[in-house]
Scaffold this active site. Structure first.
Site, PDB file in Angstrom:
ATOM      1  N   TYR A   4      45.303  28.931  40.967  1.00 24.82           N
ATOM      2  CA  TYR A   4      45.069  30.333  41.329  1.00 24.82           C
ATOM      3  C   TYR A   4      46.255  31.234  40.966  1.00 24.82           C
ATOM      4  O   TYR A   4      46.401  32.317  41.534  1.00 24.82           O
ATOM      5  CB  TYR A   4      44.729  30.444  42.817  1.00 24.82           C
ATOM      6  CG  TYR A   4      43.273  30.115  43.120  1.00 24.82           C
ATOM      7  CD1 TYR A   4      42.247  30.877  42.561  1.00 24.82           C
ATOM      8  CD2 TYR A   4      42.926  29.075  43.967  1.00 24.82           C
ATOM      9  CE1 TYR A   4      40.918  30.594  42.835  1.00 24.82           C
ATOM     10  CE2 TYR A   4      41.584  28.783  44.239  1.00 24.82           C
ATOM     11  CZ  TYR A   4      40.590  29.557  43.663  1.00 24.82           C
ATOM     12  OH  TYR A   4      39.258  29.284  43.929  1.00 24.82           O
ATOM     13  N   HIS A  48      33.780  27.614  43.676  1.00 25.62           N
ATOM     14  CA  HIS A  48      34.393  28.369  42.578  1.00 25.62           C
ATOM     15  C   HIS A  48      33.603  28.137  41.311  1.00 25.62           C
ATOM     16  O   HIS A  48      33.136  27.031  41.057  1.00 25.62           O
ATOM     17  CB  HIS A  48      35.840  27.898  42.345  1.00 25.62           C
ATOM     18  CG  HIS A  48      36.355  28.255  40.967  1.00 25.62           C
ATOM     19  ND1 HIS A  48      36.881  29.486  40.682  1.00 25.62           N
ATOM     20  CD2 HIS A  48      36.369  27.553  39.802  1.00 25.62           C
ATOM     21  CE1 HIS A  48      37.220  29.527  39.387  1.00 25.62           C
ATOM     22  NE2 HIS A  48      36.918  28.355  38.835  1.00 25.62           N
TER      23      HIS A  48
HETATM   24  P1  ATP Z   1      36.224  32.094  42.156  1.00 26.30           P
HETATM   25  O1  ATP Z   1      37.337  32.370  41.172  1.00 26.30           O
HETATM   26  O2  ATP Z   1      36.656  31.206  43.319  1.00 26.30           O
HETATM   27  O3  ATP Z   1      34.987  31.568  41.485  1.00 26.30           O
HETATM   28  P2  ATP Z   1      35.526  34.847  42.114  1.00 26.30           P
HETATM   29  O4  ATP Z   1      35.761  34.770  40.640  1.00 26.30           O
HETATM   30  O5  ATP Z   1      34.182  35.325  42.559  1.00 26.30           O
HETATM   31  O6  ATP Z   1      35.783  33.458  42.828  1.00 26.30           O
HETATM   32  P3  ATP Z   1      38.179  35.925  42.441  1.00 26.30           P
HETATM   33  O7  ATP Z   1      38.461  37.394  42.450  1.00 26.30           O
HETATM   34  O8  ATP Z   1      38.538  35.146  41.214  1.00 26.30           O
HETATM   35  O9  ATP Z   1      36.636  35.741  42.802  1.00 26.30           O
HETATM   36  O10 ATP Z   1      38.897  35.302  43.701  1.00 26.30           O
HETATM   37  C1  ATP Z   1      39.230  33.922  43.757  1.00 26.30           C
HETATM   38  C2  ATP Z   1      39.030  33.430  45.171  1.00 26.30           C
HETATM   39  O11 ATP Z   1      39.983  34.060  46.013  1.00 26.30           O
HETATM   40  C3  ATP Z   1      37.692  33.795  45.791  1.00 26.30           C
HETATM   41  O12 ATP Z   1      36.676  32.869  45.465  1.00 26.30           O
HETATM   42  C4  ATP Z   1      38.005  33.782  47.262  1.00 26.30           C
HETATM   43  O13 ATP Z   1      38.022  32.441  47.766  1.00 26.30           O
HETATM   44  C5  ATP Z   1      39.428  34.327  47.290  1.00 26.30           C
HETATM   45  N1  ATP Z   1      39.454  35.786  47.500  1.00 26.30           N
HETATM   46  C6  ATP Z   1      39.103  36.741  46.620  1.00 26.30           C
HETATM   47  N2  ATP Z   1      39.275  37.970  47.131  1.00 26.30           N
HETATM   48  C7  ATP Z   1      39.760  37.774  48.384  1.00 26.30           C
HETATM   49  C8  ATP Z   1      40.161  38.640  49.467  1.00 26.30           C
HETATM   50  N3  ATP Z   1      40.100  39.961  49.339  1.00 26.30           N
HETATM   51  N4  ATP Z   1      40.601  38.075  50.608  1.00 26.30           N
HETATM   52  C9  ATP Z   1      40.684  36.740  50.747  1.00 26.30           C
HETATM   53  N5  ATP Z   1      40.332  35.867  49.770  1.00 26.30           N
HETATM   54  C10 ATP Z   1      39.866  36.376  48.613  1.00 26.30           C
HETATM   55 MG    MG Z   2      37.557  33.946  39.814  1.00 28.70          MG
END
Ligand code: ATP
Ligand code: MG
Length: 192
Positions: free
Chosen positions: A98, A164
């Protein structure tokens, strides 16, 4: 066309026709089959075979029956599981995965969550796999995700959202190689 003529027509159709009709498509590429010109016109639509990385997060793996049900949904949607393992992420591996979010305020909590229990990591292959997989997941925020989506059915909120999925083919390539060596991935398709 008479019933007899229709049957005769069906029997003359080559394998790529049936693949086109059934939505299947990887076999002819793997066999190095050169389809007829008619089929070649259809290739961009038929042959968009992609790979994507799936992670079932700790909130999903701790729910009895959830891992099996989510993997079943992937397969029911035509996504083939070509690599799979259940592991516990170390702090370092979760941070690295991440890293793109490291400046975000939720980064520390996200890493804590992702290391809080086992995860099931898999590589899915299929037509438009990146989009198809994310459609099955639903929106990031589980509290807004509709019932019937994986995040709607198995997640809780924006952080604990069950799964994810890679967001693009380029990202998928990096994420897949983060977790799997070439020897752990089945059915290698050279062009991917
Ligand atoms: P992923 O990458 O897990 O498939 P995504 O692409 O839909 O999810 P991202 O923006 O990449 O979303 O965020 C990665 C992960 O971080 C999310 O799946 C969630 O678990 C966490 N996350 C995202 N936004 C927030 C937030 N505002 N507060 C807490 N956790 C968050
Ligand atoms: Mg993502």
């Amino acid at each position: 066309m008479s019933a007899d003529a229709q049957r005769a027509e069906g029997e003359r159709r080559p394998i790529w026709w049936m693949q086109r009709e059934s939505g299947g498509c990887s076999a002819s590429r793997q066999l190095g089959y050169d389809p007829a010109p008619f089929a070649r016109e259809e290739l961009p639509r038929i042959m968009a075979i992609e790979r994507t990385l799936s992670i079932l997060k700790p909130d999903a793996t701790e729910r009895p029956g959830a891992t099996g049900e989510i993997l079943r949904r992937f397969e029911a949607a035509g996504l083939r599981i070509i690599a799979l393992k259940k592991i516990r992420l170390s702090d370092e591996i979760a941070r690295g995965f991440y890293a793109v979010h490291k400046a975000r305020p939720f980064y520390g909590d996200l890493v804590k969550f992702m290391t809080s229990g086992p995860v099931v990591v898999s590589v899915l292959e299929g037509e438009n796999a990146v989009r198809a997989h994310r459609d099955l997941l639903g929106p990031t925020n589980s509290s807004e995700a509709p019932k019937g989506t994986i995040r709607g059915d198995f997640g809780t909120d924006i952080e604990r959202n069950a799964a994810h999925g890679s967001d693009a083919t380029a990202t998928a390539k990096i994420e897949i190689s983060y977790f799997f060596g070439a020897a752990e991935i089945l059915a290698p398709v050279e062009a991917l």
